[in-house]
Design an enzyme around this catalytic site. Structure first.
Site, short mmCIF file in Angstrom:
data_model
loop_
_atom_site.label_atom_id
_atom_site.label_comp_id
_atom_site.label_asym_id
_atom_site.label_seq_id
_atom_site.Cartn_x
_atom_site.Cartn_y
_atom_site.Cartn_z
N ARG A 62 51.48 68.40 52.69
CA ARG A 62 52.21 67.40 52.75
C ARG A 62 51.27 65.88 52.29
O ARG A 62 51.79 64.95 51.81
CB ARG A 62 53.19 67.05 53.72
N TYR A 115 68.42 52.58 35.04
CA TYR A 115 69.05 53.71 35.40
C TYR A 115 69.90 53.62 36.43
O TYR A 115 69.73 52.74 37.38
CB TYR A 115 67.94 54.54 35.86
N ASP A 180 59.68 50.39 34.77
CA ASP A 180 60.02 51.78 34.73
C ASP A 180 60.03 52.20 32.95
O ASP A 180 60.69 51.81 32.07
CB ASP A 180 61.70 52.15 35.08
N LYS A 205 61.74 64.03 32.76
CA LYS A 205 62.24 63.60 31.45
C LYS A 205 61.16 64.10 30.45
O LYS A 205 60.85 65.28 30.33
CB LYS A 205 62.61 62.09 31.39
C1 PLP Z 1 65.91 59.85 35.53
C2 PLP Z 1 65.47 58.66 35.65
C3 PLP Z 1 65.26 58.06 36.95
C4 PLP Z 1 65.33 59.00 38.11
O1 PLP Z 1 64.56 59.85 38.08
P1 PLP Z 1 64.82 61.25 39.05
O2 PLP Z 1 63.62 62.32 38.56
O3 PLP Z 1 66.12 62.03 38.43
O4 PLP Z 1 64.72 61.11 40.20
C5 PLP Z 1 64.53 56.83 36.97
N1 PLP Z 1 64.50 56.18 35.67
C6 PLP Z 1 64.98 56.53 34.57
C7 PLP Z 1 64.71 55.59 33.48
C8 PLP Z 1 65.44 57.79 34.42
O5 PLP Z 1 65.89 58.29 33.35
#
Ligand code: PLP
Length: 388
Positions: A62, A115, A180, A205
């Site tokens: 962890r 998001y 992000d 993604k």
């Molecule tokens: C999917 C996504 C998230 C969150 O990520 P997870 O892996 O689903 O927790 C945050 N920001 C964007 C732009 C995303 O597409």
């Protein structure tokens, strides 16, 4: 010698494999590590628990995992960051980011749209951080004595609005800016080069790219990374080593996948623009789609996400998703295959309607994450489903 991004993507984090006598990335699944010298082991445990990086012993899984550590080193090269910290999901990364910033001040500024779950987390107040939402040009006016973070998403979800990172960094002054950059990937955009302090990715993604791993990352200075690792340890949010392996493997083809999908998106965006069932297409690569002129500079290309507004509203959007045969009706994005979804009822379901509309998310909006299939096949599928 400075190597190109494409070469880095293939080789980063693999520098020692030749000497190890292996070709593929090793996977270390140990949950605990032998501590033949107990005093040293105890010191290492304390060091890792406080957010330090690996020295001589990973102690407990962890706290640190070598397979994940390799991926982090590779991502840091691609993002031009001192350090990267990988989490069990993008939302875990965002949670760690907010909790880390909260150590420096209890207020942050965030720009909509973003998001849906990020919006929900920040608006809910669950983490005890006070959040002011505003437009990109209003950031300076919302900064306070205790503001510790400015959080933006660009390209934004699902409207593909582009924000000028350098301008936001200027407005934020001494306050750290976190971006992000999930939609862009380091292939198209490197926020740290624009002055941002922190880059967030949902590794679920494009970085993974094959729809088989949930992960999140934060790339930053080592100083911020110490706080992020400390949060990761207490939250128990370290990425699983198999996830670290899959993300690291995915990096090798990231530039190829991003470019192929981008070509497909460009072609579909143009064809959708002329379709009688379509009111408007949102794509930074279309004329008028990039009012700030950021494509080609901050963002190397318009990417592979696009949204379009159907004249028939929600009913038409849901009907389209039932009729497509090649595009897959599913949330998420950045996979090799094309995914289609309806933000109003799906990804942004938990965002209150008034906030959705303020962020440009209407009932007839459909989002497409274009994959690497032949764009002609995708168009045949879409145009048949649209009835045209
Ligand atoms: C999917 C996504 C998230 C969150 O990520 P997870 O892996 O689903 O927790 C945050 N920001 C964007 C732009 C995303 O597409």
């Amino acid at each position: 010698m400075k190597r190109s991004f494409e070469t880095m993507a293939v080789h980063a984090g693999r520098e020692d494999l030749r000497d190890l006598g292996v070709h593929a990335l090793p996977i270390d699944l140990s949950t605990t590590n032998p501590m033949p010298d107990p005093e040293l082991g105890g010191d290492e445990l304390g060091h890792l628990a406080m957010g330090g990086g690996l020295r001589s012993n990973a102690v407990y899984a962890r706290l640190f995992n070598p397979t994940v550590g390799r991926f982090e080193a590779a991502l840091s090269q691609l993002e031009n960051a001192e350090a990267s910290v990988a989490f069990a999901s993008g939302m875990a990364a965002l949670t760690a980011l907010v909790l880390a910033a909260k150590q420096k001040g209890g207020h942050m500024v965030a720009v909509r749209p973003m998001y849906g779950s990020s919006d929900h987390l920040l608006a809910s107040g669950l983490l005890g951080m006070e959040v002011s939402f505003c437009q990109a040009h209003e950031i300076a006016a919302h900064l306070r004595e205790d503001t510790s973070l400015v959080f933006i998403e660009t390209p934004a979800n699902p409207t593909l609005d582009l924000l000028d990172i350098a301008d936001i960094v200027r407005q934020a002054g001494d306050v750290a800016v976190a971006v992000d950059s999930t939609f862009a990937t380091p292939v198209l955009q490197r926020p740290i080069d624009q002055g941002a302090a922190i880059v967030l990715h949902s590794g679920t993604k494009f970085l993974g790219g094959h729809g088989d791993v949930v992960a999140g990352t934060l790339s930053s200075s080592e100083e911020w990374a110490v706080l992020f690792r400390q949060m990761r340890v207490v939250m128990g949010a370290l990425l699983h080593p198999l996830g670290g392996y899959l993300l690291h493997r995915g990096l090798q083809t990231l530039p190829l996948r991003v470019r192929a999908a981008q070509e497909g998106a460009r072609s579909l965006a143009e064809r959708l623009t002329g379709h009688p069932a379509v009111e408007k297409v949102f794509y930074p690569g279309l004329p008028g789609g990039d009012p700030k002129g950021l494509v080609g500079t901050q963002l190397k290309g318009p990417g592979s996400l696009l949204s379009f507004e159907l004249k028939g509203g929600e009913a038409a959007a849901l009907e389209l998703m039932k009729r497509v045969k090649l595009a897959l009706p599913a949330v998420s994005l950045g996979s090799c295959d094309t995914l289609i979804q309806h933000p109003w009822t799906m990804t942004h379901r938990v965002v209150p309607p008034a906030d959705k509309l303020a962020g440009g998310i209407t009932e007839g909006l459909v989002r497409l994450s274009v994959g690497i299939e032949d764009p002609n096949d995708l168009w045949a599928d879409l145009s048949a489903a649209l009835g045209g």
